[in-house]
Design a protein around this motif. Structure first.
Motif: not given
Length: 925
Positions: A73-82, A93-101, A125-130
């Motif tokens: 959820x933190x990195x907007x990954x498709x669910x379920x995370x398993x 990491x590449x997928x999470x990189x898209x969310x970074x500011x 993150x790009x949406x302002x979260x820390x």
């Protein structure tokens, strides 16, 4: 392939492995182990799934071993995370990189985190979260791995930022508030002091963590201050309310007084902020109280003195609140109100007092509304009917509580008012006398000059022609004297009105002074006219008659007082703009000159340089006085320089509005046949003047009926239809105005619109305007020239027949002023539409309140616009309303109310029609 462990186990225990019972036991243990492992996985899943953090477990081969849904959820990954288990961390990491500011910074942090044993970092993150990331190295069996945990700090970070901003705000507020503020701990150490408490920054920094005793010792303040503050501190510790006290601090500039208090802070604990101290500098107040106490006796004496002065003075003084209630009144005011409270003698007096009270309340309301001083004349009628007048100055008086009241100081001007009324009556009597004298002189003079003009057309001998010229010259001179007297009267009364006519400056001046050139030649004098030169024709808007009157006066004087030499009239172009020409005129002569001591009084009325000037040279001594007044009203100033025995120079400069040349108009001869066969009614009571007018009309081929009084004129108008009426104003039986009013009410609309030309011996323009308002079409002052009468008659008879309904307005005068400038006409109409309705509302309100003085002011204000637009039906009520009544209540109040209704109806009807006129003007562009 079997492991080394399995081989060892098979070799050492072959019997167990081959035993069926043992195999069953092992299978049972295996099932149990699998169940425990499944349960452990459930526990682990439940544990990781309910954490507030995102968890990722990575093996040595950088493959995801474990990931909870929170991380997804933190990195907007498709669910379920398993579904990410067993996949490469690099892919995650590449997928999470898209969310970074800042993706590049994220890459650098990942590299550093995976190469160290452990580490913490912040991810934006790009949406302002820390996010806070924690990377730990873990042991996965015999292999090394990493545990990555992520915690959302956005809300916490924002809360801390708000706390920091709030703390900064309060610190700034405490630093700027004009009160001394300190915070102490339980041991009385200073934790905070604002700049008001300790202005010196170095002293303030030193004070933190120290006590007041230490401060007093270091900077030389009395220890009694610290001891007193310690006592107050102890009292505040056990009190539920703030503890207040006053102290005095000695300084080099004198004692400083403070009002202080201690307040125990809620939730105070050892080592924390414990006590709040505040101090307010009240030195000015204490000093003021001391001064007040020292001067109390003097203040009382002064107050009693002022009260005595106010009560002794004759001028009423009062203070009223917004509701009109009397707050203060001196003896004169109280006595005036006591007299006013007595029962009035009559209903008329009660009505007058009611009107006075309403007007006074309106003035007071104006003071409160505008918050500005108002000066007014107020009347106060006593119960006996006696009326007293006061000149009142009213000002807004702001009280300590913010309420605004009215302070009024009045001066009794009853005697002055009576003198003013007497003076006005005297002025009116003088004007009436001059009007009567003008009529009585002009009427026979009209006959004399008219007969002389007719006589000059007959066959006369040379001597007889000389006699006629003498008659006409003497008559003209007598009219000149009469005009001078009337001009002085109008100037002194402020009623001299200027025309605004278009004319060619040089041609008008040369035509006017041409007769004087002949007079100068008869005396053997040179006569020179030197006009200024300019590339454009000098067409201007001003009053050519009054300008030429000044020049004729100056030139006539120059010829009169010059026996040899020459007379010179010069004009200079001083300034030339697109809108105006500034022209300087000089009249220079080589005559007797003026003595230096006479120059200061030469422009006074009935004054000449020498006592025998009138006997030797003639004249009334009015010419220069009139000339100076005319030049002033035209916008200039008349000056003179002179040398005794060498001549004089009179000069003045005028601003003249520039205009364009009008289209050429054909000259109108006095025998063009335009008046032939026209039927005219001549109403004139003076037989000589009637004969003069009849002979003029007959020579132009007109058919003439005569009436020697008003009733006869009205009878003839009822019996016959006329093309035009020549109407004398003052006739026996019925005035010319009354006859005209009856004519305008004739049932036949064509007969009712018959042109009427007033023949008047009155030279006052104000009354001539009244003639036009009463329904006359034009007027001609007696004595008149033959050419003037002919031109007036032709102009009136050339007009188209009037319709049954009179037009509401006429823009011809405005268009003439605009000289074809449609934008100017449209602007004037728009201004009238914008500004007139508010004035009408004020007029309606003032009339409803019987405030006829305000009605007169408003009517006088809008009168020029009504004249410019020539609004039918407006000028007659204006004449009734523009003069305020001399007493209240106005004896002619019903007549005034009727006039207001007529004026409002006429103007409001015009306002309804003008938008269509404006649209027509704009469409014609």
């Amino acid at each position: 392939m079997p492991t080394s462990g399995s081989l060892s186990f098979a070799a050492t225990e072959p019997s167990l492995a081959s035993t069926p019972g043992r195999l069953a036991a092992l299978e049972q243990e295996l099932r149990q182990a699998r169940a425990e492992a499944a349960q452990a996985r459930q526990h682990l899943t439940a544990l990781t799934g309910n954490l507030n953090e995102g968890m990722i477990l990575v093996g040595a081969n950088h493959q995801v071993v474990l990931i909870n849904d929170q991380a997804g959820q933190l990195f907007n990954l498709p669910q379920p995370a398993s579904q990410w288990v067993g996949r490469s961390l690099i892919e995650l990491i590449a997928r999470a990189r898209e969310c970074m500011a800042d993706p590049a910074a994220y890459d650098a942090e990942n590299t550093q985190a995976m190469t160290c044993d452990a580490g913490k970092g912040l991810l934006r993150l790009a949406d302002g979260r820390l996010l806070e990331r924690d990377v730990r190295a873990v042991q996965l069996g015999t292999e090394a791995g990493w545990l990555l945990s992520y915690r959302d700090l956005t809300a916490q970070h924002r809360a801390l930022a708000q706390l920091d901003a709030q703390r900064t705000f309060y610190e700034t507020l405490l630093d700027e508030v004009p009160v001394e503020i300190v915070v102490l701990d339980e041991q009385r150490h200073y934790l905070y002091a604002n700049p008001q408490a300790v202005p010196d920054p170095a002293h303030r920094a030193w004070l933190l963590g120290r006590t007041l005793e230490e401060y007093c010792q270091r900077f030389g303040f009395p220890m009694e201050l610290a001891q007193q503050r310690d006592r107050m501190f102890e009292l505040a510790k056990v009190s539920t309310e703030p503890v207040f006290w006053d102290d005095c601090t000695p300084t080099a500039d004198g004692p400083v007084y403070h009002q202080r208090h201690f307040t125990l802070l809620s939730g105070a604990a050892p080592g924390q902020p414990y006590m709040l101290g505040c101090g307010l500098d009240v030195t000015a107040r204490v000093q003021a109280e001391e001064r007040s106490q020292r001067s109390e006796l003097a203040r009382r004496e002064h107050q009693e003195f002022m009260q005595h002065m106010l009560n002794t003075g004759p001028n009423p003084v009062y203070v009223r609140d917004a509701d009109g209630a009397l707050i203060f009144g001196n003896q004169a005011q109280l006595q005036l109100e006591e007299e006013a409270r007595q029962l009035p003698a009559s209903e008329a007096v009660r009505l007058r007092k009611k009107c006075e009270a309403a007007k006074q309340a309106a003035v007071n309301a104006q003071v409160l509304t505008t918050n500005e001083e108002v000066q007014a004349e107020e009347a106060c009628t006593l119960p006996t009917g006696e009326q007293r007048w006061f000149y009142s100055v009213k000002r807004p008086l702001v009280r300590p509580d913010g309420a605004v009241q009215v302070l009024s100081v009045s001066t009794d001007i009853t005697a002055l008012k009576a003198a003013k009324l007497a003076a006005e009556e005297a002025v009116q009597a003088r004007e009436n006398f001059l009007a009567i004298m003008s009529h009585e002189i002009r009427t026979p003079m009209s006959g004399v000059l008219g007969m002389a003009a007719l006589l000059a057309k007959t066959a006369l001998s040379t001597q007889q022609q000389e006699f006629v010229r003498s008659i006409r010259s003497s008559g003209t001179h007598l009219l000149g004297v009469l005009n001078d007297v009337l001009d002085v009267s109008k100037i002194q009364a402020g009623k001299l009105a200027l025309e605004r006519t278009m004319f060619h400056l040089h041609e008008a001046v040369q035509q006017a002074v041409a007769p004087l050139a002949l007079e100068a030649q008869d005396k053997g004098l040179g006569f020179v006219i030197e006009p200024f030169t300019s590339p454009d024709e000098p067409w201007v808007l001003s009053d050519p008659f009054r300008l030429n009157q000044v020049l004729l006066n100056l030139l006539s004087n120059a010829i009169k007082f010059t026996t040899s030499g020459r007379i010179c009239l010069r004009s200079y172009l001083v300034a030339d703009t697109e809108a105006e020409l500034h022209v300087r005129f000089e009249v220079e002569d080589s005559g007797v000159g003026i003595e230096a001591d006479a120059l200061g009084r030469i422009f006074e009325s009935f004054t000449q340089a020498h006592a025998d000037t009138s006997r030797r040279y003639g004249g009334t001594g009015l010419g220069l006085s009139i000339s100076r007044a005319l030049v002033t009203q035209l916008g200039g100033e008349l000056a003179v320089t002179s040398t005794l025995g060498k001549g004089s120079t009179f000069s003045f400069s005028l601003p003249l509005t520039r205009t364009t040349a009008p289209p050429p108009t054909p000259l109108l001869a006095t025998d063009s046949g335009l008046l032939a066969d026209c039927r005219a009614l001549l109403a004139e009571d003076n037989p000589v003047n009637r004969t003069v007018a009849r002979l003029h009309l007959l020579q132009w081929g007109m058919l003439v009926d005569e009436a020697e009084d008003g009733p006869t004129a009205w009878h003839l108008l009822e019996q016959h239809a006329y093309d035009i009426v020549l109407m004398d104003i003052q006739m026996p039986g019925m005035s010319g105005l009354d006859v005209t009013r009856h004519l305008r009410q004739h049932p036949d609309p064509v007969r009712a619109a018959t042109p009427v030309l007033a023949l008047t011996a009155n030279a006052f323009r104000q009354e001539n305007e009244q003639y036009l308002a009463a329904g006359l079409d034009d007027y001609l002052a007696k004595p008149f020239a033959e050419e003037q009468l002919y031109a007036k008659l032709v102009a009136l008879l050339r007009r188209p027949a009037a319709p049954a309904l009179t037009p509401l307005y006429n823009l011809s005068h405005l268009r003439q002023e605009a000289r074809g400038n449609r934008a100017f006409v449209a602007g004037m109409v728009q201004s009238f539409l914008k500004h007139t309705p508010p004035n009408l509302e004020r007029l309606r309100a003032a009339a409803a309140a019987h405030d006829w003085a305000t009605v007169a002011e408003l009517v006088h204000h809008i009168k020029p616009n009504l004249i410019t637009l020539n609004i039918a039906g407006a000028l007659a009520p204006v004449h009734t309303l523009e003069k305020a009544p001399v007493q209240l209540p106005a004896p002619d109040a019903p007549l005034r109310q009727t006039a207001v209704a007529q004026l409002l109806a006429a103007v409001e009807a015009t306002l309804r029609e003008l938008p269509a006129e404006l649209a027509k003007q704009q469409a014609a562009k």
